[in-house]
Design an enzyme around this catalytic site. Structure first.
Site, PDB file in Angstrom:
ATOM      1  N   SER A 268       0.826  -1.205   0.000  1.00 51.13           N
ATOM      2  CA  SER A 268       0.000   0.000   0.000  1.00 51.13           C
ATOM      3  C   SER A 268       0.865   1.261   0.000  1.00 51.13           C
ATOM      4  CB  SER A 268      -0.904  -0.009   1.239  1.00 51.13           C
ATOM      5  OG  SER A 268      -0.143  -0.289   2.395  1.00 51.13           O
TER       6      SER A 268
ATOM      7  N   THR B  41      -1.651   3.876   4.176  1.00 51.95           N
ATOM      8  CA  THR B  41      -0.612   4.892   4.173  1.00 51.95           C
ATOM      9  C   THR B  41       0.325   4.775   5.367  1.00 51.95           C
ATOM     10  OG1 THR B  41      -2.342   6.303   3.322  1.00 51.95           O
ATOM     11  CG2 THR B  41      -0.395   7.419   4.203  1.00 51.95           C
TER      12      THR B  41
ATOM     13  N   THR C 115       1.951   6.919   0.141  1.00 50.95           N
ATOM     14  CA  THR C 115       1.014   5.815  -0.121  1.00 50.95           C
ATOM     15  C   THR C 115       0.915   5.526  -1.606  1.00 50.95           C
ATOM     16  OG1 THR C 115      -1.257   5.063   0.315  1.00 50.95           O
ATOM     17  CG2 THR C 115      -1.009   7.328  -0.386  1.00 50.95           C
TER      18      THR C 115
ATOM     19  N   ARG D 171      -6.848   9.349  -9.709  1.00 51.49           N
ATOM     20  CA  ARG D 171      -7.403   9.652  -8.385  1.00 51.49           C
ATOM     21  C   ARG D 171      -6.284   9.995  -7.398  1.00 51.49           C
ATOM     22  NH1 ARG D 171      -6.660   7.475  -2.956  1.00 51.49           N
ATOM     23  NH2 ARG D 171      -8.554   7.872  -1.784  1.00 51.49           N
TER      24      ARG D 171
ATOM     25  N   THR E 143      -4.733   8.260   7.862  1.00 51.85           N
ATOM     26  CA  THR E 143      -4.724   7.040   7.066  1.00 51.85           C
ATOM     27  C   THR E 143      -6.168   6.592   6.880  1.00 51.85           C
ATOM     28  OG1 THR E 143      -3.891   4.779   6.963  1.00 51.85           O
ATOM     29  CG2 THR E 143      -4.368   5.629   9.148  1.00 51.85           C
ATOM     30  N   GLY E 144      -6.403   5.811   5.838  1.00 48.44           N
ATOM     31  CA  GLY E 144      -7.765   5.340   5.590  1.00 48.44           C
ATOM     32  C   GLY E 144      -8.322   5.931   4.307  1.00 48.44           C
TER      33      GLY E 144
HETATM   34  N1  GLY Z   1      -5.290   7.512   2.688  1.00 52.20           N
HETATM   35  C1  GLY Z   1      -4.806   7.095   1.453  1.00 52.20           C
HETATM   36  C2  GLY Z   1      -5.685   7.335   0.328  1.00 52.20           C
HETATM   37  O1  GLY Z   1      -6.879   7.487   0.484  1.00 52.20           O
HETATM   38  O2  GLY Z   1      -5.207   7.353  -0.791  1.00 52.20           O
END
Ligand code: GLY
Length: 342
Positions: A85, A203, A221, A231, A254-255
């Site tokens: 990730s 992340t 990330t 994106r 994160t998330g």
């Molecule tokens: N938190 C990482 C992302 O949404 O790309």
């Protein structure tokens, strides 16, 4: 079995294992509301944090700068193909392209960010170079790649065999549904004494306070797996995925990035700390802000925040269970599990 049921079952099983061994009980305890208060110190997200913090610690314990510490630290998961990730080996977007996001911020409000960068293993170093060598803060895509190549970075294939196979499997159904905490199947957790060791989502956000009291942060990330081409999540957005204010403290996220961007999460936490909240309470209020925006959605996603004030006190909070972070200082070298709402 549904992803959620499987996840909950794994949580129960790993807790039972920890009770059986006994020795992991301390790591399983939620961090108290105010912890830390020492320097130097480095904190970062998820189970790759221990190795990342160890690298950062080599800088901090030699009286180095917090900025060097966070760059050195997050380069560890960026370069590890088993961390799927972040950086090299990151799961690609729906077109099979590994696109990386990262940002960095020092103790003087300087910041740099790179979005949707391909072929460069260490986007955090590109973000730092943008901060130090250009009049800009953000470079994206093709322009960012050209900048990196012009400054000596090497073009590499970041799509590993495992990630390519995983993507090809995904293509069969092409069903896009972010999961709360990704199970990283190949992560070697044999010697990794963390609670819920299989959870290795997302992340790395890192905050460091050095011996001189300088605070810096980094966030990097590969973003959500199978995202649309182009994106960008919260991680490279200053104020969303990361914010550092030397007068107050820093925060990282994160998330699911879209929900973090919606509340400008890291900046919000720093402002709450400015108003006197502890790092943990500030993170909790940010999580509650996400819930207040869309309670139905918040139940089904993971967002976690990690913060540290300028005194080295730290805290974290998450929507869901399973958000772990690691702390390295002269006083501790251990994982914590963030408190959560659901
Ligand atoms: N938190 C990482 C992302 O949404 O790309």
């Amino acid at each position: 079995m549904s992803t959620r049921r499987k996840f909950l079952q794994q949580g129960v099983l790993s807790s039972a294992g920890m009770l059986a061994t006994g020795k992991l009980l301390q790591a399983a305890n939620p961090a108290p509301a105010v912890t830390g208060g020492t320097k130097p110190i480095v904190i970062s997200t998820w189970n790759f944090a221990k190795a990342a913090n160890a690298a950062a610690w080599t800088v901090l314990s030699n009286n180095g700068h917090a900025l060097d510490a966070v760059e050195t630290g997050v380069k560890v998961p960026e370069g590890d193909p088993l961390v799927r990730s972040v950086g090299y080996g990151g799961i690609p977007d729906r077109d099979g392209r590994v696109t990386l996001d990262a940002c960095i911020m020092d103790d003087k409000y300087n910041c740099g960010s790179v979005m949707c960068l391909e072929y460069i293993k260490h986007p955090i170093s590109v973000a730092r170079l943008i901060m130090e060598k250009t009049p800009h803060i953000i470079l994206t895509g093709e322009g960012a790649l050209r900048f990196a190549l012009a400054h000596g970075f090497k073009k590499e294939n970041l799509l590993t065999e495992w990630s390519e196979n995983y993507w090809k499997e995904w293509l069969k159904k092409s069903n896009y549904s972010p999961v709360k905490n990704i199970e990283n199947q190949l992560y070697d957790k044999t010697n990794d004494p963390m609670p819920g060791g299989k959870e290795n989502h997302d992340t790395i956000g890192m905050l460091a306070l050095d011996q001189q009291g300088r605070l810096s942060g980094a966030c990097t990330t590969s973003g959500l797996s199978f995202k649309m081409q182009g994106r960008v999540g919260d991680s490279p957005i200053i104020g969303a995925g990361l914010y550092v204010d030397p007068e107050v403290g820093g925060a990282t996220a994160t998330g699911v990035g879209e929900e973090v961007i919606r509340i400008v999460g890291s900046h919000l936490i720093v402002e709450l700390m400015r108003q006197g909240r502890s790092p943990e309470i500030a993170c909790k209020e940010a999580v509650e802000r996400i819930i207040s925006r869309n309670p139905a959605k918040a139940k089904d996603i993971q967002v976690g925040f990690l913060a540290m004030n300028r005194n080295g006190e730290y805290g974290a909070y998450a929507l869901q269970t399973g958000f772990t972070f690691h702390v390295r200082s002269n006083a501790e070298d251990q994982f914590h599990t963030a408190k959560n709402i659901y």
